[in-house]
Design a protein around this motif. Structure first.
Motif, PDB file in Angstrom:
ATOM      1  N   ALA A 184       0.443   1.089 -18.550  1.00 59.03           N
ATOM      2  CA  ALA A 184       1.241   0.343 -17.587  1.00 59.03           C
ATOM      3  C   ALA A 184       0.962   0.889 -16.190  1.00 59.03           C
ATOM      4  O   ALA A 184       0.861   2.105 -15.999  1.00 59.03           O
ATOM      5  CB  ALA A 184       2.728   0.459 -17.909  1.00 59.03           C
ATOM      6  N   ARG A 185       0.820  -0.020 -15.266  1.00 56.31           N
ATOM      7  CA  ARG A 185       0.726   0.374 -13.847  1.00 56.31           C
ATOM      8  C   ARG A 185       1.934  -0.229 -13.134  1.00 56.31           C
ATOM      9  O   ARG A 185       2.115  -1.446 -13.109  1.00 56.31           O
ATOM     10  CB  ARG A 185      -0.570  -0.121 -13.217  1.00 56.31           C
ATOM     11  N   ILE A 186       2.759   0.636 -12.572  1.00 54.04           N
ATOM     12  CA  ILE A 186       3.979   0.206 -11.898  1.00 54.04           C
ATOM     13  C   ILE A 186       3.812   0.459 -10.398  1.00 54.04           C
ATOM     14  O   ILE A 186       3.550   1.588  -9.979  1.00 54.04           O
ATOM     15  CB  ILE A 186       5.212   0.955 -12.424  1.00 54.04           C
ATOM     16  N   THR A 187       3.985  -0.578  -9.613  1.00 57.87           N
ATOM     17  CA  THR A 187       3.973  -0.452  -8.159  1.00 57.87           C
ATOM     18  C   THR A 187       5.394  -0.626  -7.653  1.00 57.87           C
ATOM     19  O   THR A 187       5.999  -1.698  -7.822  1.00 57.87           O
ATOM     20  CB  THR A 187       3.049  -1.495  -7.508  1.00 57.87           C
ATOM     21  N   VAL A 188       5.943   0.430  -7.091  1.00 54.90           N
ATOM     22  CA  VAL A 188       7.286   0.399  -6.524  1.00 54.90           C
ATOM     23  C   VAL A 188       7.154   0.065  -5.038  1.00 54.90           C
ATOM     24  O   VAL A 188       6.550   0.831  -4.280  1.00 54.90           O
ATOM     25  CB  VAL A 188       8.017   1.739  -6.718  1.00 54.90           C
ATOM     26  N   ARG A 189       7.718  -1.066  -4.632  1.00 54.51           N
ATOM     27  CA  ARG A 189       7.635  -1.496  -3.229  1.00 54.51           C
ATOM     28  C   ARG A 189       9.009  -1.359  -2.563  1.00 54.51           C
ATOM     29  O   ARG A 189       9.994  -1.909  -3.042  1.00 54.51           O
ATOM     30  CB  ARG A 189       7.153  -2.938  -3.148  1.00 54.51           C
ATOM     31  N   GLY A 190       8.988  -0.600  -1.482  1.00 55.59           N
ATOM     32  CA  GLY A 190      10.207  -0.409  -0.709  1.00 55.59           C
ATOM     33  C   GLY A 190      10.003  -0.814   0.738  1.00 55.59           C
ATOM     34  O   GLY A 190       9.343  -1.823   1.026  1.00 55.59           O
ATOM     35  N   LYS A 191      10.519  -0.012   1.635  1.00 51.21           N
ATOM     36  CA  LYS A 191      10.355  -0.240   3.074  1.00 51.21           C
ATOM     37  C   LYS A 191      10.055   1.093   3.736  1.00 51.21           C
ATOM     38  O   LYS A 191      10.866   2.024   3.668  1.00 51.21           O
ATOM     39  CB  LYS A 191      11.624  -0.850   3.677  1.00 51.21           C
ATOM     40  N   GLY A 192       8.850   1.206   4.284  1.00 52.94           N
ATOM     41  CA  GLY A 192       8.434   2.473   4.871  1.00 52.94           C
ATOM     42  C   GLY A 192       9.065   2.737   6.218  1.00 52.94           C
ATOM     43  O   GLY A 192       9.725   1.876   6.808  1.00 52.94           O
ATOM     44  N   GLY A 193       8.864   3.960   6.696  1.00 53.08           N
ATOM     45  CA  GLY A 193       9.402   4.330   7.997  1.00 53.08           C
ATOM     46  C   GLY A 193       9.201   5.803   8.286  1.00 53.08           C
ATOM     47  O   GLY A 193       8.470   6.509   7.567  1.00 53.08           O
ATOM     48  N   HIS A 194       9.869   6.275   9.291  1.00 52.87           N
ATOM     49  CA  HIS A 194       9.745   7.678   9.706  1.00 52.87           C
ATOM     50  C   HIS A 194      10.511   8.569   8.740  1.00 52.87           C
ATOM     51  O   HIS A 194      11.627   8.246   8.331  1.00 52.87           O
ATOM     52  CB  HIS A 194      10.293   7.845  11.125  1.00 52.87           C
ATOM     53  N   GLY A 195       9.912   9.691   8.417  1.00 52.53           N
ATOM     54  CA  GLY A 195      10.552  10.627   7.508  1.00 52.53           C
ATOM     55  C   GLY A 195      11.846  11.199   8.060  1.00 52.53           C
ATOM     56  O   GLY A 195      12.677  11.679   7.291  1.00 52.53           O
ATOM     57  N   ALA A 196      12.027  11.145   9.388  1.00 58.28           N
ATOM     58  CA  ALA A 196      13.247  11.656  10.014  1.00 58.28           C
ATOM     59  C   ALA A 196      14.378  10.638  10.001  1.00 58.28           C
ATOM     60  O   ALA A 196      15.512  10.963  10.354  1.00 58.28           O
ATOM     61  CB  ALA A 196      12.952  12.078  11.460  1.00 58.28           C
ATOM     62  N   ALA A 197      14.059   9.399   9.607  1.00 59.78           N
ATOM     63  CA  ALA A 197      15.081   8.350   9.592  1.00 59.78           C
ATOM     64  C   ALA A 197      15.082   7.637   8.239  1.00 59.78           C
ATOM     65  O   ALA A 197      14.818   6.425   8.155  1.00 59.78           O
ATOM     66  CB  ALA A 197      14.842   7.363  10.728  1.00 59.78           C
ATOM     67  N   PRO A 198      15.367   8.350   7.149  1.00 64.03           N
ATOM     68  CA  PRO A 198      15.298   7.740   5.823  1.00 64.03           C
ATOM     69  C   PRO A 198      16.310   6.615   5.630  1.00 64.03           C
ATOM     70  O   PRO A 198      16.107   5.744   4.794  1.00 64.03           O
ATOM     71  CB  PRO A 198      15.588   8.915   4.879  1.00 64.03           C
ATOM     72  N   HIS A 199      17.407   6.624   6.437  1.00 61.02           N
ATOM     73  CA  HIS A 199      18.425   5.586   6.299  1.00 61.02           C
ATOM     74  C   HIS A 199      17.919   4.216   6.736  1.00 61.02           C
ATOM     75  O   HIS A 199      18.512   3.193   6.395  1.00 61.02           O
ATOM     76  CB  HIS A 199      19.671   5.955   7.109  1.00 61.02           C
ATOM     77  N   ILE A 245       7.453   7.917   5.363  1.00 64.73           N
ATOM     78  CA  ILE A 245       7.859   7.318   4.093  1.00 64.73           C
ATOM     79  C   ILE A 245       6.996   6.083   3.874  1.00 64.73           C
ATOM     80  O   ILE A 245       6.973   5.180   4.715  1.00 64.73           O
ATOM     81  CB  ILE A 245       9.349   6.950   4.112  1.00 64.73           C
ATOM     82  N   PRO A 246       6.273   6.012   2.766  1.00 60.51           N
ATOM     83  CA  PRO A 246       5.332   4.898   2.560  1.00 60.51           C
ATOM     84  C   PRO A 246       6.053   3.616   2.144  1.00 60.51           C
ATOM     85  O   PRO A 246       7.226   3.636   1.767  1.00 60.51           O
ATOM     86  CB  PRO A 246       4.430   5.406   1.435  1.00 60.51           C
ATOM     87  N   ASP A 247       5.328   2.524   2.222  1.00 57.57           N
ATOM     88  CA  ASP A 247       5.872   1.248   1.772  1.00 57.57           C
ATOM     89  C   ASP A 247       5.892   1.132   0.252  1.00 57.57           C
ATOM     90  O   ASP A 247       6.720   0.402  -0.307  1.00 57.57           O
ATOM     91  CB  ASP A 247       5.038   0.086   2.337  1.00 57.57           C
ATOM     92  N   SER A 248       4.946   1.838  -0.423  1.00 54.31           N
ATOM     93  CA  SER A 248       4.844   1.668  -1.866  1.00 54.31           C
ATOM     94  C   SER A 248       4.338   2.940  -2.531  1.00 54.31           C
ATOM     95  O   SER A 248       3.715   3.794  -1.878  1.00 54.31           O
ATOM     96  CB  SER A 248       3.921   0.500  -2.216  1.00 54.31           C
ATOM     97  N   VAL A 249       4.598   3.029  -3.819  1.00 52.74           N
ATOM     98  CA  VAL A 249       4.110   4.122  -4.660  1.00 52.74           C
ATOM     99  C   VAL A 249       3.607   3.497  -5.960  1.00 52.74           C
ATOM    100  O   VAL A 249       4.231   2.574  -6.492  1.00 52.74           O
ATOM    101  CB  VAL A 249       5.222   5.142  -4.966  1.00 52.74           C
ATOM    102  N   GLU A 250       2.482   4.021  -6.471  1.00 55.91           N
ATOM    103  CA  GLU A 250       1.919   3.513  -7.719  1.00 55.91           C
ATOM    104  C   GLU A 250       2.001   4.573  -8.804  1.00 55.91           C
ATOM    105  O   GLU A 250       1.624   5.730  -8.593  1.00 55.91           O
ATOM    106  CB  GLU A 250       0.464   3.086  -7.527  1.00 55.91           C
ATOM    107  N   LEU A 251       2.500   4.164  -9.970  1.00 60.89           N
ATOM    108  CA  LEU A 251       2.558   5.038 -11.140  1.00 60.89           C
ATOM    109  C   LEU A 251       1.635   4.485 -12.210  1.00 60.89           C
ATOM    110  O   LEU A 251       1.573   3.268 -12.432  1.00 60.89           O
ATOM    111  CB  LEU A 251       3.983   5.088 -11.714  1.00 60.89           C
ATOM    112  N   LYS A 252       0.902   5.376 -12.890  1.00 59.14           N
ATOM    113  CA  LYS A 252       0.073   4.980 -14.016  1.00 59.14           C
ATOM    114  C   LYS A 252       0.578   5.697 -15.267  1.00 59.14           C
ATOM    115  O   LYS A 252       0.762   6.922 -15.252  1.00 59.14           O
ATOM    116  CB  LYS A 252      -1.398   5.308 -13.763  1.00 59.14           C
ATOM    117  N   ILE A 253       0.755   4.936 -16.329  1.00 62.50           N
ATOM    118  CA  ILE A 253       1.460   5.425 -17.507  1.00 62.50           C
ATOM    119  C   ILE A 253       0.643   5.162 -18.759  1.00 62.50           C
ATOM    120  O   ILE A 253       0.050   4.084 -18.906  1.00 62.50           O
ATOM    121  CB  ILE A 253       2.824   4.716 -17.640  1.00 62.50           C
ATOM    122  N   THR A 254       0.588   6.137 -19.650  1.00 66.05           N
ATOM    123  CA  THR A 254       0.020   5.911 -20.977  1.00 66.05           C
ATOM    124  C   THR A 254       1.159   5.855 -21.978  1.00 66.05           C
ATOM    125  O   THR A 254       2.128   6.630 -21.902  1.00 66.05           O
ATOM    126  CB  THR A 254      -1.000   7.007 -21.368  1.00 66.05           C
TER     127      THR A 254
END
Length: 382
Positions: A184-199, A245-254
């Motif tokens: 399985a390949r899971i792409t988690v899509r969020g909303k990126g931004g500055h690490g100092a403003a996680p809110h 903070i990135p817009d997305s993260v990818e996970l690869k699963i066996t």
């Protein structure tokens, strides 16, 4: 029988080391296939080249018997940089026989010579030299190209060396012997931004961290405790800087399991959990779930024959009484779905595990394993 093979064992050890020195990746086994076919033709086999691209099937008929037996060996190597320092180490950078397919090929060739020179059987033996086991594609492709229609088999057998099991010890497992494998390949899509403003963001890294933990509850809380399953996140990638903070993260699963019902449950729960977990944080999870190949399930009658033959040939002391199924996977599973048969394990002795850059096949098991294949053909086709 083993004594007869020992008479020319050094030739096949040299051949095995030559194959080790010149490994070839999946569907690229041109040199290996040429060596295999050349030897078999010289011994009088009817040889068919080019099955599934680089596969070779050799047939030998004796007497008037209508029964037929298939014995399979795999030929491909892995994309791993070898670190053994052996005199016959791989000459191809980034490619090595880290799983012992060089040994499996040499074993079946030694058995082929023994059968050709003096095998006593009544029927047909088909020796199947398969490409592309490491990517889980070779067996299915051979079958799709009519393997068992062109070369009918009443049963089919295969073996794998197994590190850290006593040298020459044999493991026979009735029923599920190796796990199915899916990805399985899971792409988690969020909303990126500055690490100092996680809110101001929807952090996919935090979502992924929670998801990785949550995925482990599928096995611990959704499966029957008497069943087995593995959900391993082997890769996680996202972002490139500590303060972004990135817009997305990818996970690869066996994903591994032994029973079709468990396999189906895992396929259902992993995407559902990923999407729900992401949604709880205001993110989105996109899931690409890829079926691999099924579990290796050995048939009872053929496995009992294999176990009895091992006892008769080597004695009970070398037959592992409590050999357990392995969570590793093998595309021989496809052949066992098409035909009855069994997949066996030969102890390789102490040393690095399979797929390790320091691994090497133990030449001490070449002759006994070859004699086992020879005796199996003679007994099955008695």
């Amino acid at each position: 029988m083993e004594g007869r093979i020992l008479g020319f064992a050094d030739e096949f050890i040299a051949l095995r080391r030559d194959l080790h020195q010149h490994p070839e990746l999946s569907f690229q086994e041109h040199r290996t296939a040429g060596i295999v076919a050349g030897h078999l033709e010289g011994w009088g086999y009817e040889v068919t080249r080019g099955v599934a691209g680089t596969g070779v099937v050799a047939s030998l008929r004796r007497g008037q018997g209508s029964k037929s037996l298939g014995i399979r060996a795999d030929m491909d190597a892995l994309p791993i940089q070898e670190t053994t320092g052996l005199s016959y180490a791989s000459v191809h950078p980034g490619v090595m026989h880290a799983c012992g397919h060089d040994g499996h090929t040499a074993i079946l060739l030694a058995a082929a010579r023994c059968l050709a020179e003096g095998g006593e059987f009544d029927g047909t033996v088909h020796l199947i030299f398969q490409p592309a086991e490491e990517i889980g594609a070779g067996a299915a492709k051979m079958i799709a190209e009519g393997l068992f229609e062109r070369f009918p088999c009443d049963a089919v057998y295969g073996l794998h060396n197994w590190p850290n099991v006593g040298v020459g010890h044999i493991g026979c497992v009735t029923g599920p012997a190796m796990a199915s494998v899916d990805q399985a390949r899971i792409t988690v899509r969020g909303k990126g931004g500055h690490g100092a403003a996680p809110h101001e963001t929807v952090d996919p890294v935090v979502v992924s961290a929670h998801l990785i933990t949550a995925l482990q509850t599928i096995v611990s809380r959704n499966l029957n405790p008497l069943d087995a399953g593995v959900v391993t996140v082997g890769s996680i990638h996202g972002g490139s800087a500590s303060n972004v903070i990135p817009d997305s993260v990818e996970l690869k699963i066996t994903v591994r399991s032994f029973r079709p019902e468990v396999r189906a449950l895992l396929k259902e729960r992993i995407p559902a959990l990923a999407r729900a977990q992401a949604e709880s944080f205001g993110a989105v999870a996109e899931v690409d779930y890829q079926w691999g190949f099924p579990a290796v399930v050995n048939h009872a009658e053929e496995t009992q024959l294999a176990r009895q033959l091992a006892q008769d040939t080597f004695g009970e002391a070398l037959v592992e009484r409590d050999f357990q199924p392995r969570a590793a996977s093998e595309d021989f599973a496809n052949m066992l779905q098409a035909k009855r048969g069994s997949y066996l394990f030969f102890g390789n002795g102490a040393g690095p595990s399979l797929h390790n850059p320091g691994y090497d096949f133990n030449d001490a098991i070449l002759a006994p394993a070859a004699s086992y294949w020879t005796r199996l053909a003679e007994r099955f086709l008695a």
